[in-house]
Design a protein around this motif. Structure first.
Motif, PDB file in Angstrom:
ATOM      1  N   PRO A 148     -50.697   3.311 -14.271  1.00 21.58           N
ATOM      2  CA  PRO A 148     -51.935   2.391 -14.665  1.00 21.58           C
ATOM      3  C   PRO A 148     -51.467   1.292 -15.891  1.00 21.58           C
ATOM      4  N   GLY A 149     -52.173   0.201 -15.455  1.00 24.20           N
ATOM      5  CA  GLY A 149     -51.811  -1.161 -16.173  1.00 24.20           C
ATOM      6  C   GLY A 149     -52.883  -1.211 -17.615  1.00 24.20           C
ATOM      7  N   GLY A 150     -52.902  -2.334 -18.186  1.00 25.06           N
ATOM      8  CA  GLY A 150     -53.461  -2.475 -19.232  1.00 25.06           C
ATOM      9  C   GLY A 150     -53.253  -3.913 -19.781  1.00 25.06           C
ATOM     10  N   GLN A 151     -53.539  -4.300 -21.095  1.00 23.75           N
ATOM     11  CA  GLN A 151     -53.353  -5.450 -21.507  1.00 23.75           C
ATOM     12  C   GLN A 151     -51.966  -5.648 -22.181  1.00 23.75           C
ATOM     13  N   ALA A 152     -51.077  -4.391 -22.402  1.00 22.05           N
ATOM     14  CA  ALA A 152     -49.786  -4.749 -22.680  1.00 22.05           C
ATOM     15  C   ALA A 152     -48.941  -4.554 -21.403  1.00 22.05           C
ATOM     16  N   LEU A 153     -49.540  -4.611 -20.242  1.00 25.61           N
ATOM     17  CA  LEU A 153     -48.669  -4.283 -19.030  1.00 25.61           C
ATOM     18  C   LEU A 153     -49.260  -5.235 -18.045  1.00 25.61           C
ATOM     19  N   PRO A 154     -49.058  -6.596 -18.107  1.00 27.86           N
ATOM     20  CA  PRO A 154     -49.784  -7.471 -17.142  1.00 27.86           C
ATOM     21  C   PRO A 154     -49.251  -7.364 -15.825  1.00 27.86           C
ATOM     22  N   MET A 155     -48.209  -7.005 -15.722  1.00 25.03           N
ATOM     23  CA  MET A 155     -47.431  -6.768 -14.188  1.00 25.03           C
ATOM     24  C   MET A 155     -47.940  -5.618 -13.459  1.00 25.03           C
TER      25      MET A 155
END
Length: 335
Positions: A148-155
């Motif tokens: 899962p992504g998030g603001q810290a993982l834009p990729m």
């Protein structure tokens, strides 16, 4: 003793026991030290998804080596792998150290095939296959929703951004190191043993803790391993240290192939028996050459020895049905 695996003081006994157990399992063959490293683009993912990223690292590394062993020797080699996530300054540097047998046990278990002396596999080919396997596994993990992504993982924010990451990774060289240790397998075991039951930094490297600052020694390998002192704020030191605390129950030492726990002792015993037979035959042939005589092969080896010279080893390639001989000269010439 707190017995916490993150404690730098409580794992010394466990480390010595682990090294002793591995030394007892060593075969009388060449071993190779291998290192598989993840590229820097994957470090942000490893910060937030340690278990997934590091598990895929183990998986891609082991599958690559086992596949090369199967292709070259039609057999199974042995691998012991240890995860190491830090560099000298405690920055992220995820890689796996491995000890690999210089040869393999054939699938049917009737023969040990040794590697060429001083050479395991081509490093560039290992790197390419390792990269392909890791990227494919990463893509499947993303499709299963394990990243899962998030603001810290834009990729990871969208399928398009993840696809861009994969394209970048597939153009990136994945660093692989493979070399026969100059000091033999015991040297590699001693080296890897320093990291099997230890954390990112030992107490001996800490030189000063005062005024909210932490100082510790580190080796600068760009300056021929010269020892230097780094000073960090307490908060930054703790942040770097905590990056290397693995998830609960995550296994950082893994065994594959001949060293996998299932029937390991049976397989190793078979390898030792085959290697002992080969050593005996080689000693007899050496003595015969020294005496200028032919040696009578051992009973179990007669069917493998060349009938002409008594020294060479015959390898069965195929069986022809009765009455089927090689084509005549006229047939070969016409073809």
């Amino acid at each position: 003793s707190c017995r916490d695996r993150q404690c730098p003081k409580c794992q010394a006994t466990a480390r010595r026991q682990w090294v002793a157990a591995r030394e007892a399992e060593l075969l009388p063959i060449e071993y190779f030290h291998v290192v598989f490293t993840l590229p820097d683009q994957l470090i942000p993912l490893a910060r937030y998804h340690q278990a997934v990223i590091y598990h895929l690292l183990f998986r891609a590394m082991s599958e690559t080596l086992l596949e090369f062993g199967e292709r070259r020797w039609q057999g199974t080699l042995g691998i012991t792998a240890v995860l190491h996530t830090w560099g000298q300054t405690l920055v992220e540097h995820p890689h796996v150290h491995g000890i690999v047998t210089g040869g393999a046990l054939t699938k049917v278990g009737t023969r040990w095939i040794s590697s060429r002396r001083g050479y395991l596999f081509p490093v560039r080919a290992l790197s390419a296959v390792f990269r392909g396997k890791y990227c494919a596994s990463l893509e499947r993990a993303y499709a299963r929703g394990e990243l899962p992504g998030g603001q810290a993982l834009p990729m990871l924010a969208s399928a398009e951004s993840f696809a861009r990451l994969l394209r970048e990774l597939r153009r990136q060289a994945f660093v692989v190191y493979a070399k026969r240790p100059s000091g033999g397998p015991h040297q590699v075991l001693s080296y890897i043993g320093r990291y099997t039951h230890r954390v990112a930094i030992s107490n001996q490297r800490l030189t000063d803790i005062s005024d909210g600052q932490v100082s510790f020694t580190w080796k600068d390998y760009r300056c021929e391993g010269r020892q230097k002192v780094m000073r960090l704020t307490a908060g930054e030191f703790i942040r770097r240290f905590m990056q290397h605390v693995l998830p609960a129950e995550f296994v950082r030492i893994r065994h594959y192939g001949l060293f996998a726990n299932g029937r390991k002792q049976v397989k190793l015993a078979r390898c030792r028996a085959l290697l002992a037979a080969v050593t005996t035959a080689e000693q007899l042939m050496t003595a015969a050459r020294d005496d200028g005589k032919r040696v009578e092969p051992l009973p179990e080896e007669k069917f493998q020895r060349c009938a002409a010279c008594g020294l060479g080893q015959m390898v069965r390639r195929a069986e022809l049905p009765p009455g089927c001989g090689p084509p005549s000269w006229e047939v070969r010439r016409a073809a």
